[in-house]
Design a protein around this motif. Structure first.
Motif, PDB file in Angstrom:
ATOM      1  N   GLY A   1       0.837  -1.191   0.000  1.00 54.41           N
ATOM      2  CA  GLY A   1       0.000   0.000   0.000  1.00 54.41           C
ATOM      3  C   GLY A   1       0.869   1.238   0.000  1.00 54.41           C
ATOM      4  O   GLY A   1       1.266   1.723   1.052  1.00 54.41           O
TER       5      GLY A   1
ATOM      6  N   LYS B   1      -1.750  -2.923   2.548  1.00 53.08           N
ATOM      7  CA  LYS B   1      -3.019  -2.490   1.969  1.00 53.08           C
ATOM      8  C   LYS B   1      -4.167  -2.730   2.955  1.00 53.08           C
ATOM      9  O   LYS B   1      -4.199  -3.717   3.681  1.00 53.08           O
TER      10      LYS B   1
ATOM     11  N   TYR C   1      -7.946   1.405  -4.235  1.00 57.30           N
ATOM     12  CA  TYR C   1      -6.629   1.977  -4.485  1.00 57.30           C
ATOM     13  C   TYR C   1      -6.541   2.501  -5.917  1.00 57.30           C
ATOM     14  O   TYR C   1      -7.173   1.970  -6.835  1.00 57.30           O
TER      15      TYR C   1
END
Length: 494
Positions: free
Chosen positions: A345, A354, A360
């Motif tokens: 992430g 993440k 995302y």
């Protein structure tokens, strides 16, 4: 319920090194960013130099410790590479057009930076470059014509290259004096044209980057904390001097807003998050807003055998140089953990796991408006000074249609949700006074150097391959933001 005040400062933000271009015109000196070639989401930007005999060398570089150059080598652009900062979005030649577009949207504030080497090309000169002073005066007069308040950052990733290569950068305390002379020069020069100033952009990045350096040594930590002490000291001196120049001046800090969550409910993940917030968020905020190093600083230093060299009076100076308000960037959040998991992430100067509850972007940055509300509450609860969100936005691929339109509903949705989150934070009791989303006019990405990672409400015809004529086109988000400002944040409809 409370909402945006009538005098709320709606606007947008750019930086000199990413927008101006004209990197070698009218006496401007070079910066390190001028030697960083374009990269992509999958390819790291390169730092280029030439050996003594002229042989070009390219090394991957994001930030942190510079490579050791062989004897006689020097930083330089090389052939067959594209350097985004050399042209930016051509703001240097098109600022009147760009400011007119900002005025059409209804901007109350325009965040920008002064390029230090446009004023002092090498950073050490006794007298400023008059052409540089004239350029920014013209920009400020143009803003004044439309009633737009400039918010001016003094240092936004563009220290004069000479100070880095010849003086060793901020590790050398001498840079404090050079920065103060530069800041005092422009603050006197633009008295009556500028009210709001920021000293260093995302000053806490030098600590956040340490998390991204694999097995960083104690020496790297020592240098990072020492450089940061000199910057914090320089900021405090400038704040104090600014108040002697004009009683109207308002000086703020600018920190990288890193919202963190524990990845799991394991208490160890919570402690990991707490320690990350202390180092990456509160360390700089406490010094610049409270005027002193926080109690946990001693633990941070001890963990890596850091011994900051201070001179008599430094700590007293930090107390005298407290800022008036806190500004920060916010793009995304990250998850922290002490477990061995993939740190997939990415974010603005941050890495983390993440979050399964978030979506995302194409660059692996989370889209998390609740994180902005959380961060606003966190910072206001700790500092109780007015806040400005001076960077926020979605980097995305845009398509210029044959009729000149750009349909960026994804950007509108992102901004809608983040403005709604700001409104909720105001309901929570937060004193928020300004919002200047990032890259209001497309510019070169700092992280990847791409133009295709577009943030703007205005499209700029410049492509990653170097083609394009820099013409400006209004995106759908341009017209949407115009209505947001006109309604003072009440009309967020698409």
């Amino acid at each position: 319920m409370p909402t945006f005040k009538k005098d709320f400062l709606w606007g947008g933000a750019i930086s000199a090194v990413q927008a101006e271009g004209a990197w070698d015109q009218d006496g401007r000196g070079p910066v390190l960013m001028d030697m960083r070639s374009q990269g992509s989401v999958n390819e790291q930007r390169k730092l280029t130099y030439k050996l003594k005999d002229g042989t070009p060398v390219k090394v991957p570089y994001f930030a942190g410790k510079l490579p050791d150059l062989p004897e006689g080598a020097y930083f330089s652009p090389v052939e067959d590479e594209i350097y985004p900062s050399h042209v930016g979005n051509d703001f240097y030649h098109r600022y009147k057009e760009d400011i007119a577009l900002c005025a059409e949207m209804g901007f109350k504030m325009f965040r920008m930076s002064i390029s230090w080497p446009r004023i002092f090309p090498n950073g050490i000169e006794e007298s400023p470059n008059q052409k540089g002073l004239d350029f920014y005066r013209d920009v400020f007069l143009e803003l004044k014509k439309y009633g737009i308040e400039p918010l001016v950052t003094l240092e936004h990733f563009d220290d004069p290259l000479y100070l880095i290569t010849e003086l060793g950068g901020w590790l050398n305390r001498e840079l404090v004096d050079h920065f103060v002379r530069y800041a005092e020069t422009v603050m006197r020069e633009y008295k009556g044209l500028v009210k709001y100033w920021l000293t260093f952009n995302e000053i806490n990045n030098s600590l956040a980057i340490l998390d991204m350096i694999a097995e960083a040594s104690d020496e790297v930590y020592q240098e990072s904390y020492q450089k940061l002490h000199h910057q914090l000291l320089a900021s405090a001196i400038v704040v104090e001097k600014a108040r002697t120049i004009s009683e109207d001046y308002q000086i703020g800090c600018m920190i990288c807003g890193l919202a963190s969550y524990p990845l799991t409910c394991d208490p160890k993940d919570m402690i990991t998050m707490m320690k990350k917030d202390q180092k990456d968020l509160f360390y700089c905020g406490d010094v610049q807003i409270r005027g002193e190093y926080p109690e946990f600083a001693h633990r941070l230093w001890a963990e890596h055998n850091v011994a900051i060299k201070m001179e008599e009076g430094d700590l007293e100076q930090l107390k005298r140089g407290k800022v008036d308000f806190c500004s920060f960037s916010y793009y995304c959040s990250s998850c922290t953990t002490d477990k061995d998991v993939e740190m997939d992430g990415k974010g603005n100067f941050s890495m983390g796991a993440k979050n399964p509850y978030l979506e995302y972007s194409a660059w692996s940055w989370s889209m998390d408006p609740d994180g902005l509300r959380y961060l606003l509450n966190l910072l206001y609860g700790r500092y109780h000074v007015p806040l400005m969100v001076v960077e926020n936005g979605l980097g995305a691929h845009d398509t210029l249609e044959s009729d000149g339109s750009i349909h960026d509903d994804y950007r509108i949705e992102y901004l809608q949700k983040h403005i709604a989150a700001m409104k909720e934070a105001i309901h929570d009791g937060v004193e928020l006074i300004a919002y200047t989303p990032w890259g209001c006019i497309d510019l070169a990405s700092s992280s990847t150097g791409e133009m295709s990672k577009r943030y703007g409400l205005v499209y700029v015809d410049r492509q990653d391959d170097g083609t394009g004529n820099f013409d400006r086109y209004k995106k759908d988000s341009f017209y949407w933001y115009q209505k947001v400002i006109e309604s003072n944040g009440e009309n967020l409809g698409g």
